[in-house]
Design an enzyme around this catalytic site. Sequence first.
Site, PDB file in Angstrom:
ATOM      1  N   CYS A 299      12.780  10.732   8.151  1.00 50.57           N
ATOM      2  CA  CYS A 299      12.508  10.261   9.509  1.00 50.57           C
ATOM      3  C   CYS A 299      13.715  10.450  10.418  1.00 50.57           C
ATOM      4  CB  CYS A 299      12.050   8.815   9.482  1.00 50.57           C
ATOM      5  SG  CYS A 299      13.206   7.680   8.678  1.00 50.57           S
TER       6      CYS A 299
ATOM      7  N   GLY B  76       6.139   5.281   8.861  1.00 50.61           N
ATOM      8  CA  GLY B  76       5.306   6.478   8.848  1.00 50.61           C
ATOM      9  C   GLY B  76       5.287   7.115  10.224  1.00 50.61           C
TER      10      GLY B  76
ATOM     11  N   GLU C   3       8.095  16.302  15.998  1.00 51.63           N
ATOM     12  CA  GLU C   3       8.593  16.045  14.652  1.00 51.63           C
ATOM     13  C   GLU C   3       7.888  16.974  13.664  1.00 51.63           C
ATOM     14  OE1 GLU C   3       9.727  12.234  11.937  1.00 51.63           O
ATOM     15  OE2 GLU C   3       7.706  12.237  12.797  1.00 51.63           O
TER      16      GLU C   3
ATOM     17  N   THR D  84       4.317   8.184  14.125  1.00 47.84           N
ATOM     18  CA  THR D  84       4.088   7.441  15.357  1.00 47.84           C
ATOM     19  C   THR D  84       2.599   7.310  15.640  1.00 47.84           C
ATOM     20  OG1 THR D  84       6.217   8.113  16.289  1.00 47.84           O
ATOM     21  CG2 THR D  84       4.507   7.451  17.850  1.00 47.84           C
TER      22      THR D  84
ATOM     23  N   LYS E 147       0.868  -1.176   0.000  1.00 40.71           N
ATOM     24  CA  LYS E 147       0.000   0.000   0.000  1.00 40.71           C
ATOM     25  C   LYS E 147       0.910   1.234   0.000  1.00 40.71           C
ATOM     26  CE  LYS E 147      -2.539   3.431   1.698  1.00 40.71           C
ATOM     27  NZ  LYS E 147      -1.953   4.777   1.848  1.00 40.71           N
TER      28      LYS E 147
ATOM     29  N   GLY F  12       1.266   4.570  13.537  1.00 39.37           N
ATOM     30  CA  GLY F  12       1.816   3.316  14.023  1.00 39.37           C
ATOM     31  C   GLY F  12       1.048   2.785  15.227  1.00 39.37           C
TER      32      GLY F  12
ATOM     33  N   GLU G 199       8.402   1.398  11.858  1.00 36.28           N
ATOM     34  CA  GLU G 199       9.475   2.400  11.844  1.00 36.28           C
ATOM     35  C   GLU G 199       8.777   3.740  11.783  1.00 36.28           C
ATOM     36  OE1 GLU G 199      11.420   5.331  10.637  1.00 36.28           O
ATOM     37  OE2 GLU G 199      11.927   4.248   8.793  1.00 36.28           O
TER      38      GLU G 199
END
Length: 501
Positions: free
Chosen positions: A306, A248, A403, A250, A195, A253, A271
């Site tokens: 990242c 992608g 971030e 956090t 995806k 995730g 990750e």
Amino acid sequence: MTETKTDAMTRADWQRLAGELTIETRAFIDDAFVDAESGETFASINPATGDTLAEVASCDVADADKAVARARRAFDEGAWSRRPPGARKAVLLRLAELMEAHKAELALLDTLDMGKPIGSSLGDMSGAIGCLRHHAESIDKLYGEVAPTGDDALGLVLREPLGVVASIVPWNFPLMMTAWKIAPALAAGNSVILKPSEKSPLSALRLAALAREAGLPGGVFQVLPGFGHTVGKALALSMGVDCLAFTGSTAVGKQLMQYAGQSNLKRVYLECGGKSPNLVFADCKDLDAVARHAAEAIFHNQGEVCIAASRLLVENRIRETFVDKLLAAAEHMQPGDPLDPASFMGAMVDRTQYQRVLDYIRRGVEEGATLRSGGSATEGPGLFIPPTIFDGVSPSMAIGREEIFGPVLSVFGFDTEEEAIALANDSDYGLAAGVWSQDIDRIMRVSRRLQSGQVYVNNWAGMDQTVPFGGVKQSGNGRDKSHHSLEEYSDLKTVWISLTP
């Protein structure tokens, strides 16, 4: 499009090549390109110009169910999962050859789709091809185990593929991140459903055609373009998916881990985000070179990285001098046309990310940080933001903790090694860190105490396929690259054989 030599290609050459592109827009399911079941599409937009590149199939639950069923059937039939490792290697090496032959086309698709400079995209292609070759060559060189037993038994430890792997990849390094996920999963014998991000799906769809040409059996590799909250969620909740590999944010995730728990407890390898510290001690060698590397470590790929070194920690006795050198280095890293090989930075991927970065810059000023360079968007239709540097940042400021995923650098000062380590570790993230020093004792002390998945010493992002890549804390739990990633995509099986004395 056939093989094109990329050396010495000019901006005009890339523009001409862009005009010759044939862009695939359909999903790749069951060895065929098809429209989404709903017929829905979404626009792929060039962020450097605002032009629409294509209308791409927007997959949803029905498409995910179809792809998962086909992937499971392919796995159970065994045309790939039970193929000898050496035979799988040959197919993957053929795919790497085809990627090499179409390197310019694949790089151009990523540049047009997400705005990164063409030189950066070409580097990504080299990384993607190298990753595929590495895992292809590794798979027939990994052995099982024979357990230590008595004479009355034989204990075998075997490695077997997991089954159906869903890979959800980001937009910042579209094809390179794809390779990091699918190469070990395919090499291990799994069926893979990819995806790609809705912000950069085009190279993944071209890769699907190359995979079919390379000889991957039907259903072993499928590509579902679409949105995370639709087709991504469907894959994460599917009872037929055995493993979910994700790169992608956090926040996403964490959602994916919840979906795994709500469904079949599928394995989830993440990750996620980062707010990486880069520590510069006063004894480091060649301040001009270190300043240039520090600038590249945050401004490369528009800061949409990242592991971007977004927190620069500088020993106070060299801080003023170092920041001046940093500002000078950043002047040579201004954004430009992504199709110009001379451009160091390109455009932000879309208007949402563009506005997010500008909002953080505004917050940095409001919170009292000193803006030393950049800070405003450039003129023109494209989504360009120049290198932006804040000094006098404190850990309580949003720009120093969160971030941003853009070309924004926060500079902190420290006086002692202990203070530097405490500042570096004062973060929810732990993806990467850097140490610049000539003192080997300090290097070892600090490297061991930094809470990070990888530590770069007197470099930034120095690595290759032989070492794992991943983070700790809220930067995730997965590892890409190296033999360790092959372990993630396989199961251990014990076979205990009783022997007649």
